[in-house]
Write a protein that holds these residues in place. Structure first.
Motif, PDB file in Angstrom:
ATOM      1  N   LYS A 126      -6.701  -4.265  18.679  1.00  0.00           N
ATOM      2  CA  LYS A 126      -6.048  -5.110  17.675  1.00  0.00           C
ATOM      3  C   LYS A 126      -6.272  -6.590  17.964  1.00  0.00           C
ATOM      4  N   ALA A 127      -6.231  -6.965  19.251  1.00  0.00           N
ATOM      5  CA  ALA A 127      -6.440  -8.360  19.630  1.00  0.00           C
ATOM      6  C   ALA A 127      -7.857  -8.837  19.331  1.00  0.00           C
ATOM      7  N   HIS A 128      -8.799  -7.887  19.207  1.00  0.00           N
ATOM      8  CA  HIS A 128     -10.180  -8.233  18.907  1.00  0.00           C
ATOM      9  C   HIS A 128     -10.536  -7.974  17.443  1.00  0.00           C
ATOM     10  N   GLY A 129      -9.532  -7.966  16.583  1.00  0.00           N
ATOM     11  CA  GLY A 129      -9.789  -7.869  15.156  1.00  0.00           C
ATOM     12  C   GLY A 129      -9.384  -6.573  14.505  1.00  0.00           C
ATOM     13  N   GLY A 130      -9.151  -5.520  15.306  1.00  0.00           N
ATOM     14  CA  GLY A 130      -8.703  -4.251  14.754  1.00  0.00           C
ATOM     15  C   GLY A 130      -9.746  -3.586  13.867  1.00  0.00           C
ATOM     16  N   GLY A 131      -9.281  -2.596  13.114  1.00  0.00           N
ATOM     17  CA  GLY A 131     -10.159  -1.855  12.215  1.00  0.00           C
ATOM     18  C   GLY A 131     -10.076  -0.370  12.473  1.00  0.00           C
ATOM     19  N   GLU A 132     -11.059   0.358  11.966  1.00  0.00           N
ATOM     20  CA  GLU A 132     -11.082   1.799  12.169  1.00  0.00           C
ATOM     21  C   GLU A 132     -11.332   2.106  13.637  1.00  0.00           C
ATOM     22  N   LEU A 133     -10.641   3.127  14.139  1.00  0.00           N
ATOM     23  CA  LEU A 133     -10.694   3.454  15.562  1.00  0.00           C
ATOM     24  C   LEU A 133     -10.809   4.954  15.755  1.00  0.00           C
ATOM     25  N   ARG A 134     -11.600   5.327  16.754  1.00  0.00           N
ATOM     26  CA  ARG A 134     -11.675   6.725  17.172  1.00  0.00           C
ATOM     27  C   ARG A 134     -11.322   6.822  18.649  1.00  0.00           C
ATOM     28  N   TRP A 135     -10.382   7.689  18.932  1.00  0.00           N
ATOM     29  CA  TRP A 135      -9.963   7.925  20.313  1.00  0.00           C
ATOM     30  C   TRP A 135     -10.527   9.268  20.733  1.00  0.00           C
ATOM     31  N   PHE A 136     -11.335   9.278  21.801  1.00  0.00           N
ATOM     32  CA  PHE A 136     -11.943  10.499  22.302  1.00  0.00           C
ATOM     33  C   PHE A 136     -11.224  10.969  23.555  1.00  0.00           C
ATOM     34  N   VAL A 137     -10.933  12.262  23.598  1.00  0.00           N
ATOM     35  CA  VAL A 137     -10.235  12.878  24.721  1.00  0.00           C
ATOM     36  C   VAL A 137     -11.006  14.108  25.157  1.00  0.00           C
ATOM     37  N   SER A 138     -11.259  14.230  26.452  1.00  0.00           N
ATOM     38  CA  SER A 138     -11.949  15.396  26.985  1.00  0.00           C
ATOM     39  C   SER A 138     -10.966  16.533  27.220  1.00  0.00           C
ATOM     40  N   ASP A 139     -11.350  17.727  26.717  1.00  0.00           N
ATOM     41  CA  ASP A 139     -10.521  18.927  26.869  1.00  0.00           C
ATOM     42  C   ASP A 139      -9.060  18.612  26.525  1.00  0.00           C
ATOM     43  N   PRO A 140      -8.771  18.309  25.252  1.00  0.00           N
ATOM     44  CA  PRO A 140      -7.448  17.817  24.835  1.00  0.00           C
ATOM     45  C   PRO A 140      -6.305  18.765  25.183  1.00  0.00           C
ATOM     46  N   THR A 141      -5.162  18.145  25.523  1.00  0.00           N
ATOM     47  CA  THR A 141      -3.944  18.872  25.873  1.00  0.00           C
ATOM     48  C   THR A 141      -2.851  18.532  24.865  1.00  0.00           C
ATOM     49  N   ALA A 142      -1.691  19.177  25.027  1.00  0.00           N
ATOM     50  CA  ALA A 142      -0.553  18.884  24.160  1.00  0.00           C
ATOM     51  C   ALA A 142      -0.103  17.435  24.306  1.00  0.00           C
ATOM     52  N   ALA A 143      -0.196  16.880  25.526  1.00  0.00           N
ATOM     53  CA  ALA A 143       0.170  15.474  25.739  1.00  0.00           C
ATOM     54  C   ALA A 143      -0.738  14.541  24.946  1.00  0.00           C
ATOM     55  N   ASP A 144      -2.029  14.872  24.855  1.00  0.00           N
ATOM     56  CA  ASP A 144      -2.954  14.071  24.057  1.00  0.00           C
ATOM     57  C   ASP A 144      -2.602  14.159  22.574  1.00  0.00           C
ATOM     58  N   GLU A 145      -2.285  15.353  22.104  1.00  0.00           N
ATOM     59  CA  GLU A 145      -1.903  15.524  20.697  1.00  0.00           C
ATOM     60  C   GLU A 145      -0.649  14.716  20.386  1.00  0.00           C
ATOM     61  N   ASP A 146       0.320  14.725  21.291  1.00  0.00           N
ATOM     62  CA  ASP A 146       1.560  13.972  21.076  1.00  0.00           C
ATOM     63  C   ASP A 146       1.291  12.469  21.050  1.00  0.00           C
ATOM     64  N   ALA A 147       0.451  11.981  21.969  1.00  0.00           N
ATOM     65  CA  ALA A 147       0.129  10.551  22.010  1.00  0.00           C
ATOM     66  C   ALA A 147      -0.559  10.120  20.727  1.00  0.00           C
ATOM     67  N   ALA A 148      -1.472  10.942  20.235  1.00  0.00           N
ATOM     68  CA  ALA A 148      -2.162  10.616  18.986  1.00  0.00           C
ATOM     69  C   ALA A 148      -1.173  10.542  17.830  1.00  0.00           C
ATOM     70  N   ALA A 149      -0.261  11.507  17.760  1.00  0.00           N
ATOM     71  CA  ALA A 149       0.712  11.527  16.667  1.00  0.00           C
ATOM     72  C   ALA A 149       1.613  10.299  16.705  1.00  0.00           C
ATOM     73  N   ARG A 150       2.005   9.859  17.906  1.00  0.00           N
ATOM     74  CA  ARG A 150       2.872   8.681  18.023  1.00  0.00           C
ATOM     75  C   ARG A 150       2.211   7.435  17.459  1.00  0.00           C
ATOM     76  N   PHE A 183      -9.801  11.552  17.590  1.00  0.00           N
ATOM     77  CA  PHE A 183      -8.673  11.269  16.713  1.00  0.00           C
ATOM     78  C   PHE A 183      -8.985   9.946  15.999  1.00  0.00           C
ATOM     79  N   VAL A 184      -8.692   9.855  14.726  1.00  0.00           N
ATOM     80  CA  VAL A 184      -9.085   8.683  13.965  1.00  0.00           C
ATOM     81  C   VAL A 184      -7.868   8.033  13.319  1.00  0.00           C
ATOM     82  N   GLY A 185      -7.929   6.704  13.208  1.00  0.00           N
ATOM     83  CA  GLY A 185      -6.872   5.933  12.559  1.00  0.00           C
ATOM     84  C   GLY A 185      -7.301   4.483  12.450  1.00  0.00           C
ATOM     85  N   ARG A 186      -6.386   3.612  12.106  1.00  0.00           N
ATOM     86  CA  ARG A 186      -6.672   2.179  12.013  1.00  0.00           C
ATOM     87  C   ARG A 186      -5.605   1.398  12.763  1.00  0.00           C
ATOM     88  N   VAL A 187      -6.038   0.261  13.329  1.00  0.00           N
ATOM     89  CA  VAL A 187      -5.096  -0.628  14.005  1.00  0.00           C
ATOM     90  C   VAL A 187      -5.323  -2.038  13.486  1.00  0.00           C
TER      91      VAL A 187
END
Length: 225
Positions: free
Chosen positions: A28-52, A221-225
């Protein structure tokens, strides 16, 4: 520490879930925009963080690996090394046609190629181009990357593409073998790897026939900031 990269179309973040707050703040400090967060071998904690953070599951990427060398003769196909200062514009044109609908690989610019050329891992000899014999046009390419931070180093098929005008010639398979052969023969690499979209069944089947097997899954996981 999270890893943050700017691709032609989006920000790409690799981080643990407890680092995601800082990573998104940095984007966000560098202008933001579309973002993809990549997680290796995703867990429930990763799913929860993405949802938050309002990030939605987009797709799974498979990291495939195989030992080198590949059995059999090297492909009988003429290729040459990429020439910095000469080949950027043509490569960008062909790459962007090849990946017109791809969320990360499409939309490159010459400036972004020059940024990669400045990276310590860049080796033009490992960036192989195949030109059509009749037209002289760039028909296919394979761009390799050596991961010297690994022990022993591994070799990645970083980008591989075929111009849509030259598809259905088996160039995807052949250029993959060209890249693997170069990494083993020129750099002594004993393990090759690449990433492929899990839903690209044709590509997964091709790589499986070439002896690749799944090492792990990276979920985006995809979203915008």
């Amino acid at each position: 520490m999270p890893t943050i990269k700017r691709t032609p179309r989006t920000w790409v973040v690799y981080s643990d879930p407890d680092e995601l707050d800082d990573a998104l703040a940095d984007v966000k400090a560098h202008g933001g925009g579309e973002l993809r967060w990549f997680v290796s071998d995703p867990t429930a904690a990763d799913e929860d963080a993405a949802a938050r953070h309002g990030l939605q599951v987009e797709r799974d990427l498979l990291q495939l690996r195989r030992p080198l060398p590949v059995d059999g003769r090297a492909p009988d196909l003429h290729t040459r090394a990429f020439v910095p200062g000469q080949d950027e514009a043509e490569w960008v044109e062909v790459n962007n046609r090849s990946f017109a609908n791809h969320p990360e690989q499409g939309g490159w610019t010459v400036e972004q190629v020059l940024e990669r050329e400045a990276e310590p891992w860049f080796d033009p000899e490992g960036f192989r181009l195949h030109h059509d014999e009749e037209t002289g046009a760039l028909a296919a390419f394979v761009w390799t990357k050596i991961h010297t931070e690994e022990t022993p180093p591994s070799g990645e098929i970083y980008v591989i593409g075929v111009d849509p005008n030259f598809q259905s010639r088996g160039l995807g398979k052949t250029m993959t073998l060209v890249g693997l052969d170069w990494m083993h023969r020129a750099r002594g690499i004993t393990h090759g790897m690449l990433y492929v979209d899990a839903e690209n069944e044709a590509a997964v089947a091709m790589y499986t026939k070439l002896g690749f097997a799944i090492d792990h899954v990276d979920r985006s996981f995809v979203g915008r900031v």
